[in-house]
Design a protein around this motif. Structure first.
Motif, PDB file in Angstrom:
ATOM      1  N   LEU A  78       0.876  -1.112  -0.009  1.00 45.80           N
ATOM      2  CA  LEU A  78      -0.002  -0.099  -0.046  1.00 45.80           C
ATOM      3  C   LEU A  78       0.885   1.196   0.088  1.00 45.80           C
ATOM      4  O   LEU A  78       1.847   1.397   0.890  1.00 45.80           O
ATOM      5  CB  LEU A  78      -1.016  -0.015   1.365  1.00 45.80           C
ATOM      6  N   SER A  79       0.479   2.099  -0.741  1.00 51.01           N
ATOM      7  CA  SER A  79       1.476   3.380  -0.913  1.00 51.01           C
ATOM      8  C   SER A  79       0.724   4.665  -1.234  1.00 51.01           C
ATOM      9  O   SER A  79       1.133   5.801  -1.832  1.00 51.01           O
ATOM     10  CB  SER A  79       2.152   3.283  -2.221  1.00 51.01           C
ATOM     11  N   GLY A  80      -0.454   4.765  -0.291  1.00 51.75           N
ATOM     12  CA  GLY A  80      -1.320   6.224  -0.290  1.00 51.75           C
ATOM     13  C   GLY A  80      -2.340   6.094   0.341  1.00 51.75           C
ATOM     14  O   GLY A  80      -2.871   5.031   0.810  1.00 51.75           O
ATOM     15  N   PRO A  81      -3.195   7.245   0.482  1.00 56.01           N
ATOM     16  CA  PRO A  81      -4.459   7.307   1.171  1.00 56.01           C
ATOM     17  C   PRO A  81      -5.407   6.710   0.459  1.00 56.01           C
ATOM     18  O   PRO A  81      -5.465   6.837  -0.895  1.00 56.01           O
ATOM     19  CB  PRO A  81      -4.518   8.850   1.412  1.00 56.01           C
ATOM     20  N   LEU A  82      -6.562   6.428   1.044  1.00 52.42           N
ATOM     21  CA  LEU A  82      -7.861   6.101   0.565  1.00 52.42           C
ATOM     22  C   LEU A  82      -8.733   7.121  -0.062  1.00 52.42           C
ATOM     23  O   LEU A  82      -8.439   8.305   0.198  1.00 52.42           O
ATOM     24  CB  LEU A  82      -8.784   5.640   1.683  1.00 52.42           C
ATOM     25  N   ARG A  83      -9.067   6.886  -1.264  1.00 48.92           N
ATOM     26  CA  ARG A  83      -9.886   7.587  -1.960  1.00 48.92           C
ATOM     27  C   ARG A  83     -11.132   7.007  -2.705  1.00 48.92           C
ATOM     28  O   ARG A  83     -11.065   5.767  -2.692  1.00 48.92           O
ATOM     29  CB  ARG A  83      -9.151   8.682  -3.280  1.00 48.92           C
ATOM     30  N   ASP A  84     -12.176   7.893  -3.041  1.00 49.77           N
ATOM     31  CA  ASP A  84     -13.350   7.198  -3.784  1.00 49.77           C
ATOM     32  C   ASP A  84     -13.238   7.420  -5.204  1.00 49.77           C
ATOM     33  O   ASP A  84     -12.667   8.604  -5.732  1.00 49.77           O
ATOM     34  CB  ASP A  84     -14.606   7.961  -3.313  1.00 49.77           C
ATOM     35  N   ASP A  85     -13.262   6.278  -5.974  1.00 46.32           N
ATOM     36  CA  ASP A  85     -13.451   6.226  -7.345  1.00 46.32           C
ATOM     37  C   ASP A  85     -14.727   6.124  -8.003  1.00 46.32           C
ATOM     38  O   ASP A  85     -15.240   4.835  -7.669  1.00 46.32           O
ATOM     39  CB  ASP A  85     -12.242   5.135  -7.747  1.00 46.32           C
ATOM     40  N   ARG A  86     -15.576   6.881  -8.346  1.00 48.37           N
ATOM     41  CA  ARG A  86     -16.849   6.978  -8.783  1.00 48.37           C
ATOM     42  C   ARG A  86     -17.047   6.856 -10.356  1.00 48.37           C
ATOM     43  O   ARG A  86     -18.391   6.976 -10.850  1.00 48.37           O
ATOM     44  CB  ARG A  86     -17.731   8.156  -8.093  1.00 48.37           C
ATOM     45  N   SER A  87     -15.748   6.406 -10.895  1.00 49.09           N
ATOM     46  CA  SER A  87     -15.974   6.186 -12.313  1.00 49.09           C
ATOM     47  C   SER A  87     -16.875   5.237 -12.857  1.00 49.09           C
ATOM     48  O   SER A  87     -17.218   4.212 -12.023  1.00 49.09           O
ATOM     49  CB  SER A  87     -14.564   6.107 -13.079  1.00 49.09           C
ATOM     50  N   ALA A  88     -17.530   5.179 -14.062  1.00 52.88           N
ATOM     51  CA  ALA A  88     -18.321   4.094 -14.122  1.00 52.88           C
ATOM     52  C   ALA A  88     -17.628   2.693 -14.306  1.00 52.88           C
ATOM     53  O   ALA A  88     -18.231   1.811 -13.676  1.00 52.88           O
ATOM     54  CB  ALA A  88     -18.915   4.380 -15.625  1.00 52.88           C
ATOM     55  N   ALA A  89     -16.391   2.806 -14.643  1.00 56.01           N
ATOM     56  CA  ALA A  89     -15.684   1.484 -14.580  1.00 56.01           C
ATOM     57  C   ALA A  89     -15.490   0.953 -13.090  1.00 56.01           C
ATOM     58  O   ALA A  89     -15.484  -0.175 -12.747  1.00 56.01           O
ATOM     59  CB  ALA A  89     -14.437   1.404 -15.400  1.00 56.01           C
TER      60      ALA A  89
END
Length: 133
Positions: A78-89
């Motif tokens: 793991l190399s970074g913070p959590l983020r949300d990905d709300r892209s269609a894919a």
């Protein structure tokens, strides 16, 4: 960056398979390996919110293990913070809560720590710490 526990940042099982039965079980794994991510699906209740929150607090540098569609194990950091990905894919694969991860090449089971293999043999879809290495 989170502070690591006294025994280091830890080792975790990261199956990344959706909890939704209408999602291809390997879609999230393939997306994560292709894009250098580790993550989990959408929060649907209090339990899944707690899982996401625990995942967010795992320190950078923690080792994560997943399995690819061919059954091989893949080690990541793991190399970074959590983020949300709300892209269609991301939504389609149900891999919307993600962290950057540096994945190695897949390895055969005999090259994987026995505790990792045992954790996967128990089954399940949860991200979890592997304590007995």
């Amino acid at each position: 960056m989170s502070s690591a526990p006294a025994d280091g940042p830890g080792v975790y099982r990261a199956p990344m398979r959706s909890r939704r039965d209408d999602v291809d079980p390997w879609a999230a794994v393939e997306r994560a390996l292709d894009l250098g991510l580790c993550g989990m699906g959408a929060v649907t209740d209090e339990r899944s919110a707690r899982r996401r929150d625990r995942f967010a607090t795992v320190p950078d540098g923690a080792v994560v293990w997943t399995r690819d569609p061919d059954g091989r194990y893949v080690r990541g950091l793991l190399s970074g913070p959590l983020r949300d990905d709300r892209s269609a894919a991301a939504v389609e694969a149900d891999l919307v809560h993600v962290r950057p991860c540096r994945w190695s090449q897949p390895v055969e089971e005999h090259r994987v720590p026995p505790a990792v293999v045992a954790t996967y043999a128990r089954g399940g879809r949860s991200f979890q710490r592997i304590r007995a290495l």
